[in-house]
Each structure stands twice: as C-alpha cells, then as structure tokens.
Scaffold this motif. Structure first.
Motif, mmCIF file in Angstrom:
data_model
loop_
_atom_site.group_PDB
_atom_site.id
_atom_site.type_symbol
_atom_site.label_atom_id
_atom_site.label_comp_id
_atom_site.label_asym_id
_atom_site.label_seq_id
_atom_site.Cartn_x
_atom_site.Cartn_y
_atom_site.Cartn_z
ATOM 1 N N MET A 1 0.746 -1.119 -0.130
ATOM 2 C CA MET A 1 0.197 -0.150 -0.025
ATOM 3 C C MET A 1 1.242 1.296 0.024
ATOM 4 O O MET A 1 1.461 1.497 1.084
ATOM 5 N N ASP A 96 -10.337 5.654 6.356
ATOM 6 C CA ASP A 96 -9.425 6.065 7.139
ATOM 7 C C ASP A 96 -9.443 7.488 7.850
ATOM 8 O O ASP A 96 -9.208 7.581 8.986
ATOM 9 N N ARG A 112 -5.092 5.049 9.097
ATOM 10 C CA ARG A 112 -4.545 4.053 7.988
ATOM 11 C C ARG A 112 -4.227 3.005 8.735
ATOM 12 O O ARG A 112 -4.504 1.759 8.036
ATOM 13 N N GLN A 113 -3.293 3.095 9.522
ATOM 14 C CA GLN A 113 -2.468 1.838 10.222
ATOM 15 C C GLN A 113 -3.519 1.034 10.765
ATOM 16 O O GLN A 113 -3.274 -0.191 10.635
ATOM 17 N N SER A 116 -5.449 -0.991 7.876
ATOM 18 C CA SER A 116 -4.920 -1.939 7.528
ATOM 19 C C SER A 116 -4.301 -3.277 8.129
ATOM 20 O O SER A 116 -4.158 -4.051 7.826
ATOM 21 N N ASN A 128 -9.942 -3.779 5.451
ATOM 22 C CA ASN A 128 -8.595 -3.479 5.628
ATOM 23 C C ASN A 128 -8.031 -2.342 4.500
ATOM 24 O O ASN A 128 -6.799 -2.472 4.242
ATOM 25 N N ILE A 129 -9.015 -1.811 3.909
ATOM 26 C CA ILE A 129 -8.751 -0.984 2.747
ATOM 27 C C ILE A 129 -8.967 0.496 3.431
ATOM 28 O O ILE A 129 -9.896 0.933 3.348
#
Length: 201
Positions: A1, A96, A112-113, A116, A128-129
């Motif tokens: 990513m 996110d 974002r972490q 993911s 998880n996108i």
C-alpha cells in the motif's frame, strides 16, 4: 500500500499550517523550511504555483498520493454538482478519514494503520482498505478483539471534536457515518476551487 512516509513538520512548515494535527515542532518554527527560513525573500507566486500548492496541501492533509487523488478528481468531475465540493466529500468519506474523525485514532496516519492492521469493521465486516469509500448509514466499529488496544483507548479519551455528520456510541465503540458532509461541515482549510482550476488546464 503506497503512502507518504516522509517528514511531516517540514511539509507543514512549507504550507504554513499544521496540516497533520498538533505538532510542537511546527509551533516552534512555523516558517518555511530551508537554510534561510524566515529571511528568504520569495517573489510573487504564479497562478499555477498557488494552484499546485493547494493541491499538494489537500493530498498531504488526507494522505493520498497523486494517482489516487487524480482518480478521485475524475470521479468528482463525472458527478453532478460542484466538482471541488464533491472532491472534498470523497476525501472525507474515506474509511481512514472517518476513523480519524470519530476519534478512534489521533491522526489520519494512525487511522490508516488501524484499518490496514484489521482493527476496524464496517457494517460488521472486517475492512482493511484505508481508501474504502463509506456510504451514508454505514456503521464503523472497533473490532471486538481490538477494543482494549491502548492506542485506541488513549485516542478516544482525548476525543474532543464532534461532527454533525458522524454519530458515536462510546459504549459499543462504534459510530455511524450519518451522511456525506456538506462543504461548511468540513473543517479543512482547502481552497478546492484552485484544485479544480489546476486540473482543468
């Protein structure tokens, strides 16, 4: 990513705004980076330079790279309505960003972490996108196994912002993406019309 992983304070200083959130280093030196910093005499910026800077600011603010941002603009252009406003709404509807707005994470980078690393669910399903686009009525929640994560607990304890287009249930650790925000409800200091003008060249 793919994502931007470089220095944040330097970028914030370039734009003269703490676009990545609270930053003590930025507060100390809120002038442009570089050897001469405050003393550098910059000539009047060209129209193109001003438009480009606004686009770069939007990209860094939302943590989106060029290709993805360009695709979002194409999507906004194809929609009916004000292109610049729709572009910001698409950015705000990203998973996110909503995780960050709900206070589950202290920054978009941290949000974002979390996404993911499979700590977040949408309508009960693991997603998880980070760029997943939410629709009005979607329920975003912290996965059952992740509810005791100290980073999430700390972030929620410091949660202060409340947005009309998001509802939050602190008992269940879940929120509702009530509606796509109107331009007035988006707090980011971005002149979206300049971005539209840049891409329209």
């Amino acid at each position: 990513m793919a994502r931007y992983t470089g220095p944040q304070t330097k970028i914030a200083r370039k734009f003269g705004e703490a676009i990545f959130g609270d930053d003590k280093s930025f507060e100390k030196r809120n002038y442009p980076p570089g050897q001469h910093g405050n003393n550098r005499r910059r000539g009047k910026k060209s129209e193109y330079a001003v438009q480009l800077q606004e686009k770069q600011k939007a990209k860094y603010t939302y943590g989106i790279l060029e290709k993805q941002f360009s695709n979002l603009f194409k999507k906004a252009s194809a929609s009916t309505g004000v292109t610049g406003e729709i572009l910001l709404q698409l950015c705000e509807s990203r998973l996110d960003n909503v995780v960050f707005r709900m206070g589950i994470a202290p920054s978009r980078r941290a949000a974002r972490q979390l996404v993911s690393h499979r700590h977040i669910t949408v309508n009960g399903e693991l997603v998880n996108i980070p760029s997943y686009s939410l629709k009005a009525g979607d329920v975003v929640a912290v996965r059952e196994k992740s509810k005791s994560l100290s980073t999430i607990e700390d972030s929620l304890a410091n949660r202060s912002e409340v947005y009309e287009w998001i509802s939050w249930n602190s008992d269940k650790l879940e929120g509702n993406f009530v509606s796509v925000p109107e331009r007035l409800q988006i707090p980011e200091n971005i002149k979206e019309q300049l971005i539209v003008e840049l891409y329209s060249k």
